[in-house]
Design an enzyme around this catalytic site. Structure first.
Site, PDB file in Angstrom:
ATOM      1  N   SER A 151     -13.404 -11.686  -1.860  1.00 11.92           N
ATOM      2  CA  SER A 151     -12.672 -10.454  -2.127  1.00 11.92           C
ATOM      3  C   SER A 151     -11.186 -10.797  -2.059  1.00 11.92           C
ATOM      4  CB  SER A 151     -13.045  -9.415  -1.076  1.00 11.92           C
ATOM      5  OG  SER A 151     -12.050  -8.426  -1.020  1.00 11.92           O
ATOM      6  N   ARG A 185       0.801  -1.234   0.000  1.00 14.11           N
ATOM      7  CA  ARG A 185       0.000   0.000   0.000  1.00 14.11           C
ATOM      8  C   ARG A 185       0.829   1.277   0.000  1.00 14.11           C
ATOM      9  NH1 ARG A 185      -3.409  -2.958  -2.371  1.00 14.11           N
ATOM     10  NH2 ARG A 185      -5.312  -3.508  -1.261  1.00 14.11           N
TER      11      ARG A 185
HETATM   12  N1  ARG Z   1      -6.315  -8.023   6.136  1.00 11.93           N
HETATM   13  C1  ARG Z   1      -5.227  -7.829   5.249  1.00 11.93           C
HETATM   14  C2  ARG Z   1      -4.544  -6.535   5.552  1.00 11.93           C
HETATM   15  O1  ARG Z   1      -5.140  -5.660   6.098  1.00 11.93           O
HETATM   16  C3  ARG Z   1      -5.649  -7.976   3.794  1.00 11.93           C
HETATM   17  C4  ARG Z   1      -6.449  -6.856   3.238  1.00 11.93           C
HETATM   18  C5  ARG Z   1      -6.901  -7.145   1.851  1.00 11.93           C
HETATM   19  N2  ARG Z   1      -7.286  -5.941   1.198  1.00 11.93           N
HETATM   20  C6  ARG Z   1      -8.220  -5.866   0.268  1.00 11.93           C
HETATM   21  N3  ARG Z   1      -8.495  -4.690  -0.219  1.00 11.93           N
HETATM   22  N4  ARG Z   1      -8.876  -6.918  -0.162  1.00 11.93           N
HETATM   23  O2  ARG Z   1      -3.395  -6.376   5.246  1.00 11.93           O
END
Ligand code: ARG
Length: 397
Positions: free
Chosen positions: A173, A92
């Site tokens: 997702s 990110r």
């Molecule tokens: N729970 C994980 C994290 O916060 C995965 C998040 C997945 N993100 C998504 N937009 N599907 O790092």
């Protein structure tokens, strides 16, 4: 003319952002897909959809940078947030950084738009990076701010003719990059629901994994993996090979309860075969070359590193402090580790380094020259002195 830059994956959430932004008066839409190693088909689909909707589309291929500047430090820090090697988390900051770069290059961007929901961690990570690198550009998060639901988004997309393809049938997702794959949503949210085999794509099931074990050697130089088996190369090349080797043997499936930033406990599934293999090998080598005090302290440093990485605070000064210590230790983390992969499991078979703090002579029971056992008597006799004094006091009662 108002211009918006959408951090665009091509999925449902970010696709509905395009018409939504137009309705809000943004006539010019720039879309950016940051390629961190998600499936090529996803990158292509995003480009097709963006063009179909009349956007100025950009793609930033940052795979090498992601592997070298984000995944390699994660290996050095033995990245572990309650069992999760932080695959989505560490991508990110880089996505945000690239979005800021593209916004500056394109010029005249009035707003950033991202498709994060209000319940996840990604909103924190992306917005922190955007505010750091482009503090003057406002950020819009329509899914969060308009409280949108998936059903509403699908209806809306159909109404305005936005291309969302199979979104209706997609139950999971998924977020994917070269460091791992996360699968959430649908019935998986129930912590007591067993993940069906169909959610996995990178890792073989126990039944399908080869019936013969495979031994693989991983070589590190200053904490960075430079070779796995017969494949030498950049972190990207080594990680790709690690993913395919460990994945073939069903290594790297992770099912955890995760504590999100907002204080929400959720069930998460991941498959991170390369990360799991490389971090296990790195740990084994680190254990050979560090002193007891360094190991114990580094475990705490690594835990703090994981907290910050999870929060997306990649450029926090504390992160720099932690990386300074980690980097100092890594100078000696050079050598090789032999691992065996078999039916979802992994074993360290051996490790070797010029920096090993192990001395065969000292540890051997046959040697009497380097560390003579008779000299230990005094040390043994004073061991636990305070505990003994305490026990005497307690007994006296
Ligand atoms: N729970 C994980 C994290 O916060 C995965 C998040 C997945 N993100 C998504 N937009 N599907 O790092």
């Amino acid at each position: 003319m108002k211009k918006a830059l959408i951090v665009y994956s091509g999925g449902l959430d970010t696709t509905v952002c395009i018409p939504l932004m137009r309705e809000q008066g943004f006539e010019e839409i720039v879309t950016l897909t940051v390629d961190v190693g998600q499936p090529e088909a996803d990158v292509r689909q995003a480009a097709d959809r963006a063009r179909e909707m009349g956007c100025e589309h950009h793609v930033a291929d940052v795979k090498e940078e992601f592997a070298a500047e984000y995944c390699a430090p994660a290996i050095a820090a033995n990245a572990d947030y309650f069992g999760y090697p932080l695959s989505t988390a560490i991508a990110r900051p880089l996505i945000a950084k690239k979005a800021a770069e593209v916004a500056h290059a394109v010029g005249g961007v009035d707003a950033f738009v991202h498709g994060c929901t209000g319940k996840g961690n990604d909103q924190f990570r992306i917005e922190f990076g955007l505010r750091l690198f482009a503090p003057d550009i406002p950020i819009l998060a329509p899914i969060r701010e308009m409280n949108l639901t998936r059903t509403w988004e699908i209806d809306y997309a159909e109404r305005v003719g936005a291309p969302i393809g199979q979104s209706k049938e997609k139950i999971w997702s998924i977020d994917e990059n070269l460091w791992g794959r996360s699968i959430e949503g649908g019935r998986l949210e129930d912590p007591n629901y067993e993940p069906p085999e169909e959610i996995f794509q990178w890792t073989a099931s126990l039944a399908a994994a080869p019936g013969e074990p495979e031994t693989v050697e991983v070589e590190f130089r200053a904490g960075v993996p430079v070779r796995i088996g017969s494949v030498s190369g950049t972190p990207l090349q080594v990680i790709a090979e690690a993913n395919s080797l460990a994945g073939k043997h069903g290594v790297g499936r992770i099912d955890i309860m995760e504590d999100r930033l907002i204080g929400l406990k959720v069930r998460e599934n991941y498959e991170c075969p390369g990360a799991v293999l490389l971090i296990a090998a790195h740990r084994a080598l680190e254990a050979l070359v560090t002193t007891h005090a360094e190991r114990a302290f580094k475990a705490q440093v690594d835990a703090q590193w994981a907290e910050l990485a999870y929060q997306g605070l990649w450029w926090d000064p504390f992160m720099e402090d932690l990386n300074a210590f980690i980097g100092q230790v890594q100078r000696r983390v050079s050598g090789t580790v032999r691992m065996r992969l078999f039916k979802g499991g992994m074993t360290v078979l051996g490790r070797d380094s010029d920096w090993a703090l192990y001395s065969e002579a000292a540890a051997s029971f046959d040697d009497t020259t380097s560390l003579e056992q008779s000299q230990m008597t005094g040390m043994v006799r004073t061991h636990g002195l305070e505990s003994l004094l305490y026990a005497r006091l307690v007994r006296r009662g």
